[in-house]
Design an enzyme around this catalytic site. Structure first.
Site, PDB file in Angstrom:
ATOM      1  N   TYR A  33       1.902  48.230 -34.686  1.00  0.00           N
ATOM      2  CA  TYR A  33       2.657  46.979 -34.467  1.00  0.00           C
ATOM      3  C   TYR A  33       3.342  46.513 -35.691  1.00  0.00           C
ATOM      4  O   TYR A  33       3.432  47.196 -36.735  1.00  0.00           O
ATOM      5  CB  TYR A  33       1.811  46.154 -34.051  1.00  0.00           C
ATOM      6  CG  TYR A  33       0.852  45.430 -35.036  1.00  0.00           C
ATOM      7  CD1 TYR A  33      -0.012  46.299 -35.822  1.00  0.00           C
ATOM      8  CD2 TYR A  33       0.992  44.051 -35.910  1.00  0.00           C
ATOM      9  CE1 TYR A  33      -1.132  45.693 -36.677  1.00  0.00           C
ATOM     10  CE2 TYR A  33      -0.016  43.832 -36.772  1.00  0.00           C
ATOM     11  CZ  TYR A  33      -0.792  44.510 -37.424  1.00  0.00           C
ATOM     12  OH  TYR A  33      -1.959  44.129 -38.088  1.00  0.00           O
ATOM     13  N   LYS A 147       0.554  50.701 -39.791  1.00  0.00           N
ATOM     14  CA  LYS A 147       0.268  49.417 -39.411  1.00  0.00           C
ATOM     15  C   LYS A 147      -0.349  49.559 -37.843  1.00  0.00           C
ATOM     16  O   LYS A 147       0.504  49.410 -36.939  1.00  0.00           O
ATOM     17  CB  LYS A 147       1.361  48.450 -39.514  1.00  0.00           C
ATOM     18  CG  LYS A 147       1.005  46.831 -39.237  1.00  0.00           C
ATOM     19  CD  LYS A 147       2.371  46.030 -39.936  1.00  0.00           C
ATOM     20  CE  LYS A 147       2.050  44.530 -39.570  1.00  0.00           C
ATOM     21  NZ  LYS A 147       0.720  44.086 -40.289  1.00  0.00           N
ATOM     22  N   GLU A 179      -7.422  45.769 -50.910  1.00  0.00           N
ATOM     23  CA  GLU A 179      -6.426  44.661 -50.216  1.00  0.00           C
ATOM     24  C   GLU A 179      -7.505  43.818 -49.308  1.00  0.00           C
ATOM     25  O   GLU A 179      -8.588  43.921 -49.244  1.00  0.00           O
ATOM     26  CB  GLU A 179      -5.138  45.340 -49.357  1.00  0.00           C
ATOM     27  CG  GLU A 179      -5.750  46.023 -48.358  1.00  0.00           C
ATOM     28  CD  GLU A 179      -4.665  46.596 -47.556  1.00  0.00           C
ATOM     29  OE1 GLU A 179      -3.452  46.121 -47.441  1.00  0.00           O
ATOM     30  OE2 GLU A 179      -4.856  47.291 -46.628  1.00  0.00           O
ATOM     31  N   LEU A 203      -1.997  48.672 -46.686  1.00  0.00           N
ATOM     32  CA  LEU A 203      -0.733  48.576 -46.016  1.00  0.00           C
ATOM     33  C   LEU A 203       0.327  48.163 -46.866  1.00  0.00           C
ATOM     34  O   LEU A 203       0.213  47.251 -47.699  1.00  0.00           O
ATOM     35  CB  LEU A 203      -1.105  47.373 -45.032  1.00  0.00           C
ATOM     36  CG  LEU A 203       0.354  47.215 -44.254  1.00  0.00           C
ATOM     37  CD1 LEU A 203       0.403  48.229 -43.141  1.00  0.00           C
ATOM     38  CD2 LEU A 203       0.336  45.942 -43.376  1.00  0.00           C
TER      39      LEU A 203
HETATM   40  N1  PLP Z   1      -2.330  44.238 -45.582  1.00  0.00           N
HETATM   41  C1  PLP Z   1      -2.767  44.129 -44.278  1.00  0.00           C
HETATM   42  C2  PLP Z   1      -4.268  44.953 -43.942  1.00  0.00           C
HETATM   43  C3  PLP Z   1      -2.154  43.615 -43.313  1.00  0.00           C
HETATM   44  O1  PLP Z   1      -2.567  43.553 -42.202  1.00  0.00           O
HETATM   45  C4  PLP Z   1      -1.115  42.570 -43.938  1.00  0.00           C
HETATM   46  C5  PLP Z   1      -0.468  41.965 -42.754  1.00  0.00           C
HETATM   47  O2  PLP Z   1      -0.915  41.580 -41.727  1.00  0.00           O
HETATM   48  C6  PLP Z   1      -0.793  42.607 -44.924  1.00  0.00           C
HETATM   49  C7  PLP Z   1      -1.580  43.543 -46.007  1.00  0.00           C
HETATM   50  C8  PLP Z   1       0.398  41.789 -45.661  1.00  0.00           C
HETATM   51  O3  PLP Z   1       1.638  42.286 -45.121  1.00  0.00           O
HETATM   52  P1  PLP Z   1       2.939  41.581 -45.050  1.00  0.00           P
HETATM   53  O4  PLP Z   1       3.339  41.008 -46.345  1.00  0.00           O
HETATM   54  O5  PLP Z   1       3.781  42.687 -44.767  1.00  0.00           O
HETATM   55  O6  PLP Z   1       2.523  40.752 -43.837  1.00  0.00           O
END
Ligand code: PLP
Length: 286
Positions: A33, A147, A179, A203
């Site tokens: 997603y 993702k 994270e 991610l």
């Molecule tokens: N890390 C994880 C596991 C996430 O699910 C998300 C966003 O949902 C992020 C980091 C932050 O990513 P982004 O800045 O692209 O929203």
């Protein structure tokens, strides 16, 4: 009012959108997603979000349409739901598709299921209040760079955090911070930023990379290197990033108060730089 969603080529009212129970997304969470913020009808950092979507698709071996298809989808989703002046979060999901029966190994000729929807986003221009978080062991799989819609590990961690009254945990593997289950993590020490390196354990957050670029513009040094749990008590500041939260200051991790528990100067400067970048995106004077 009912929202209009996209499902496999059709635009339909959300309550009428249905997929097969044999869809591999339903049976195996076999899909990916992407989430894109929309400010006043304009998708923010869209090219980067689409590049991450294409990478996720490549990594799991699904090919879906081309760049023009995704741009049109985003454009139509905003238009059909009257988000021309509104703020929203676009959710796009692709699963490997439905088969006649349930088998782990996917067949060769599957038609992917493509779904997209948009929901309101409360856009803020202020400095969010610092939150308290908790530290938990990272129990997720070893391909966090994809993702994936398979988010059971993230859900269990969110539930564990909610049980102690906090909105988001930060996670560690073998003593190193990775994270949050829905955010990236930044520590500030002696005026420099520290965040986990991009690899299979995190991610690659779009807001993470954006904040790194904003920090570079502001002359703030950034170290993308493993950060030790043991170093948490020596931090000056700590914040999380994500598309929905932008830059979220953290005042406390479990019993450890970060700095004086308030939003520190480096975090405050990056929040303001983030807002300024949104104003530029909207064509407003910075
Ligand atoms: N890390 C994880 C596991 C996430 O699910 C998300 C966003 O949902 C992020 C980091 C932050 O990513 P982004 O800045 O692209 O929203």
């Amino acid at each position: 009012m009912s929202s209009t969603v996209y499902l496999n080529g059709d635009w339909i009212a959300a309550e009428h959108a249905k997929v097969s129970v044999f869809d591999r997304g339903f049976l195996f969470a076999d899909g990916i997603y992407e989430v894109v913020p929309v400010y006043s009808g304009k998708p923010f950092l869209l090219e980067r979000h689409l590049a991450r979507l294409y990478r996720s698709l490549r990594e799991i071996g699904i090919s879906v349409a081309d760049d023009a298809f995704w741009h049109e989808l985003v454009h139509d989703l905003i238009k059909r739901n009257n988000y021309g002046d509104a703020n929203g979060l676009i959710y796009m999901q692709v699963t490997r598709g439905a088969e006649a029966s349930r088998t782990h190994l996917p067949g060769p000729d599957l038609k992917p299921t493509v779904f997209a929807t948009i929901n309101p986003l409360a856009l803020h221009w202020d400095q969010p209040a610092p939150v308290r978080i908790t530290l938990l062991e990272d129990i997720r799989w070893l391909r966090c760079d994809i993702k994936s819609i398979s988010l059971l590990g993230n859900i269990l961690l969110k539930q564990q955090a909610a049980a102690v009254g906090v909105i988001e945990p930060i996670l560690h593997r073998d003593g190193l911070i990775t994270e949050g289950p829905a955010s990236n993590f930044f520590a500030v020490r002696n005026g420099a930023l520290y965040t986990a390196p991009k690899n299979h354990l995190i991610l690659p957050g779009i807001s993470r990379d954006w904040v790194i670029e904003l920090a570079a513009e502001a002359g703030i040094p950034v170290h993308e290197e493993p950060f030790k749990v043991a170093d948490l008590p020596q931090l000056d500041e700590l914040f999380l990033t994500s598309s929905s939260r932008e830059v979220q200051p953290v005042g406390q991790i479990d019993d450890i108060i970060i700095g004086d528990g308030q939003c520190g100067p480096v975090t405050a400067a990056l929040i303001e730089a983030f807002h300024a970048s949104k104003r530029r995106h909207l064509g407003r004077v910075s």
